[in-house]
Design a protein around this motif. Sequence first.
Motif, PDB file in Angstrom:
ATOM      1  N   ARG A   5     -35.396  55.254  -4.052  1.00  0.00           N
ATOM      2  CA  ARG A   5     -34.447  55.698  -5.078  1.00  0.00           C
ATOM      3  C   ARG A   5     -33.204  54.829  -5.164  1.00  0.00           C
ATOM      4  O   ARG A   5     -32.623  54.687  -6.230  1.00  0.00           O
ATOM      5  N   SER A  43     -32.314  62.173 -22.495  1.00  0.00           N
ATOM      6  CA  SER A  43     -33.538  61.950 -21.742  1.00  0.00           C
ATOM      7  C   SER A  43     -33.332  60.886 -20.666  1.00  0.00           C
ATOM      8  O   SER A  43     -33.779  61.042 -19.529  1.00  0.00           O
ATOM      9  N   LEU A  46     -31.093  62.346 -17.916  1.00  0.00           N
ATOM     10  CA  LEU A  46     -31.848  63.333 -17.145  1.00  0.00           C
ATOM     11  C   LEU A  46     -32.841  62.631 -16.218  1.00  0.00           C
ATOM     12  O   LEU A  46     -33.037  63.053 -15.075  1.00  0.00           O
ATOM     13  N   GLY A  47     -33.453  61.563 -16.701  1.00  0.00           N
ATOM     14  CA  GLY A  47     -34.342  60.774 -15.849  1.00  0.00           C
ATOM     15  C   GLY A  47     -33.602  60.158 -14.676  1.00  0.00           C
ATOM     16  O   GLY A  47     -34.102  60.126 -13.546  1.00  0.00           O
ATOM     17  N   PHE A  49     -30.947  61.418 -13.313  1.00  0.00           N
ATOM     18  CA  PHE A  49     -30.684  62.542 -12.418  1.00  0.00           C
ATOM     19  C   PHE A  49     -31.905  62.840 -11.551  1.00  0.00           C
ATOM     20  O   PHE A  49     -31.779  63.052 -10.338  1.00  0.00           O
ATOM     21  N   PHE A  50     -33.091  62.853 -12.159  1.00  0.00           N
ATOM     22  CA  PHE A  50     -34.302  63.120 -11.389  1.00  0.00           C
ATOM     23  C   PHE A  50     -34.576  62.039 -10.351  1.00  0.00           C
ATOM     24  O   PHE A  50     -35.162  62.317  -9.300  1.00  0.00           O
ATOM     25  N   VAL A  53     -32.448  63.047  -7.355  1.00  0.00           N
ATOM     26  CA  VAL A  53     -32.889  64.238  -6.612  1.00  0.00           C
ATOM     27  C   VAL A  53     -34.311  64.066  -6.080  1.00  0.00           C
ATOM     28  O   VAL A  53     -34.963  65.042  -5.738  1.00  0.00           O
ATOM     29  N   ARG A  54     -34.774  62.816  -6.033  1.00  0.00           N
ATOM     30  CA  ARG A  54     -36.030  62.430  -5.394  1.00  0.00           C
ATOM     31  C   ARG A  54     -37.282  62.897  -6.130  1.00  0.00           C
ATOM     32  O   ARG A  54     -38.264  63.280  -5.509  1.00  0.00           O
ATOM     33  N   TRP A  55     -37.242  62.875  -7.428  1.00  0.00           N
ATOM     34  CA  TRP A  55     -38.428  63.074  -8.258  1.00  0.00           C
ATOM     35  C   TRP A  55     -38.612  61.808  -9.099  1.00  0.00           C
ATOM     36  O   TRP A  55     -38.392  61.815 -10.310  1.00  0.00           O
ATOM     37  N   VAL A  58     -41.150  61.673 -12.419  1.00  0.00           N
ATOM     38  CA  VAL A  58     -40.604  62.397 -13.579  1.00  0.00           C
ATOM     39  C   VAL A  58     -39.413  61.625 -14.150  1.00  0.00           C
ATOM     40  O   VAL A  58     -39.272  61.493 -15.371  1.00  0.00           O
ATOM     41  N   GLY A  59     -38.558  61.106 -13.268  1.00  0.00           N
ATOM     42  CA  GLY A  59     -37.394  60.350 -13.712  1.00  0.00           C
ATOM     43  C   GLY A  59     -37.765  59.104 -14.490  1.00  0.00           C
ATOM     44  O   GLY A  59     -37.180  58.808 -15.535  1.00  0.00           O
ATOM     45  N   LEU A  62     -39.110  60.060 -17.964  1.00  0.00           N
ATOM     46  CA  LEU A  62     -38.021  60.438 -18.867  1.00  0.00           C
ATOM     47  C   LEU A  62     -37.194  59.231 -19.291  1.00  0.00           C
ATOM     48  O   LEU A  62     -36.766  59.135 -20.442  1.00  0.00           O
TER      49      LEU A  62
END
Length: 101
Positions: A5, A43, A46-47, A49-50, A53-55, A58-59, A62
């Motif tokens: 990340r 979008s 938000l990506g 942000f993901f 937060v270790r996703w 999904v990030g 997005l």
Amino acid sequence: MPFYRGLLALGNIFWLTGVALLLGFRSTWNLITSKANIKGSASFLLGLFFLFVRWPIVGIILEIYGCLVLFGRFWPSVKAFLYEVPMLGWIIRFLFWTAES
């Protein structure tokens, strides 16, 4: 680690800096904050942000969607530019000749 990340976030910072240097800071701000592009900006953020937060998958999805929405209007200009590049323009026209016919 395929989705580290820290490196993903650093790549996003460099990408945003490159866009700002290429378009200019005021034009970049106007592009990101315009009402027509608010869905793409949200979008992309938000990506980001993901990613934090270790996703990461999904990030990234997005962020790609956000970039396509934000810069979708530039594709005809990019296409016209690439057609004028020596050798590359000929190759693109040759490969996609049947797709345009």
